[in-house]
Write a protein that holds these residues in place. Structure first.
Motif, PDB file in Angstrom:
ATOM      1  N   SER A 272       0.827  -1.209   0.000  1.00 53.72           N
ATOM      2  CA  SER A 272       0.000   0.000   0.000  1.00 53.72           C
ATOM      3  C   SER A 272       0.863   1.261   0.000  1.00 53.72           C
ATOM      4  O   SER A 272       0.514   2.252  -0.645  1.00 53.72           O
ATOM      5  CB  SER A 272      -0.975  -0.004   1.174  1.00 53.72           C
ATOM      6  OG  SER A 272      -0.284   0.045   2.409  1.00 53.72           O
ATOM      7  N   VAL A 273       1.988   1.226   0.686  1.00 55.05           N
ATOM      8  CA  VAL A 273       2.905   2.376   0.683  1.00 55.05           C
ATOM      9  C   VAL A 273       3.523   2.538  -0.705  1.00 55.05           C
ATOM     10  O   VAL A 273       3.629   3.654  -1.222  1.00 55.05           O
ATOM     11  CB  VAL A 273       3.995   2.220   1.767  1.00 55.05           C
ATOM     12  CG1 VAL A 273       5.065   3.301   1.629  1.00 55.05           C
ATOM     13  CG2 VAL A 273       3.377   2.255   3.152  1.00 55.05           C
ATOM     14  N   ARG A 274       3.945   1.417  -1.300  1.00 56.92           N
ATOM     15  CA  ARG A 274       4.522   1.481  -2.651  1.00 56.92           C
ATOM     16  C   ARG A 274       3.533   2.103  -3.629  1.00 56.92           C
ATOM     17  O   ARG A 274       3.880   3.012  -4.395  1.00 56.92           O
ATOM     18  CB  ARG A 274       4.903   0.082  -3.157  1.00 56.92           C
ATOM     19  CG  ARG A 274       6.113  -0.515  -2.513  1.00 56.92           C
ATOM     20  CD  ARG A 274       6.628  -1.737  -3.277  1.00 56.92           C
ATOM     21  NE  ARG A 274       5.648  -2.736  -3.624  1.00 56.92           N
ATOM     22  CZ  ARG A 274       5.326  -3.781  -2.862  1.00 56.92           C
ATOM     23  NH1 ARG A 274       5.904  -3.954  -1.674  1.00 56.92           N
ATOM     24  NH2 ARG A 274       4.437  -4.663  -3.286  1.00 56.92           N
ATOM     25  N   LEU A 275       2.294   1.620  -3.599  1.00 54.81           N
ATOM     26  CA  LEU A 275       1.293   2.095  -4.551  1.00 54.81           C
ATOM     27  C   LEU A 275       0.929   3.561  -4.325  1.00 54.81           C
ATOM     28  O   LEU A 275       0.797   4.326  -5.284  1.00 54.81           O
ATOM     29  CB  LEU A 275       0.048   1.214  -4.485  1.00 54.81           C
ATOM     30  CG  LEU A 275       0.248  -0.233  -4.956  1.00 54.81           C
ATOM     31  CD1 LEU A 275      -1.022  -1.048  -4.698  1.00 54.81           C
ATOM     32  CD2 LEU A 275       0.654  -0.292  -6.414  1.00 54.81           C
ATOM     33  N   ALA A 276       0.760   3.950  -3.077  1.00 54.91           N
ATOM     34  CA  ALA A 276       0.407   5.345  -2.773  1.00 54.91           C
ATOM     35  C   ALA A 276       1.543   6.297  -3.151  1.00 54.91           C
ATOM     36  O   ALA A 276       1.296   7.372  -3.721  1.00 54.91           O
ATOM     37  CB  ALA A 276       0.064   5.490  -1.294  1.00 54.91           C
TER      38      ALA A 276
END
Length: 122
Positions: free
Chosen positions: A15-19
């Motif tokens: 989720s951090v990578r995508l955001a």
């Protein structure tokens, strides 16, 4: 957009990578995502204008990655991020040679300012 800087995002939290990628892409940057420092190192690391990496990951840490990248290329531009608050960790990150250290959660402007600083450093 093909000549816009390519930025790697390394974090074991999808989720951090995508955001992070979404934010950077909205500003015109190209991104490539990696779940670990080892995955990143298996790619052609020299093609990235900037590296955004979590510190605390399974396997190689972001601090160790920074050391390796700077040993290979003194001009490498690395931004570290962490949710951890230990003073020792922050001191090691600060001494690692990274351009910035971001504390999660961080504001979009903080990341964008760090990327701009990294890309214009020289």
């Amino acid at each position: 957009m093909s000549d816009s800087p390519l930025i790697s995002i390394i974090d074991d939290d999808e989720s951090v990578r995508l955001a992070t990628a979404s934010l950077l892409r909205s500003e015109g940057y190209r991104t490539e995502l990696f779940a670990s420092a080892e995955d990143f190192l298996a790619s052609d690391a020299a093609r990235f204008a900037c590296v955004v990496s979590d510190i605390q990951m399974a396997g190689m840490s972001g601090i160790d990655l920074t050391g390796q990248l700077l040993a290979d290329d003194a001009d490498a531009r690395i931004i570290l991020m962490t949710a951890r608050t230990e003073e020792d960790l922050h001191q090691r990150a600060g001494a690692s040679g990274a351009v910035c250290l971001l504390n999660k959660p961080f504001a979009a402007e903080q990341l964008l300012n760090c990327v701009e600083r990294a890309l214009t450093r020289g």
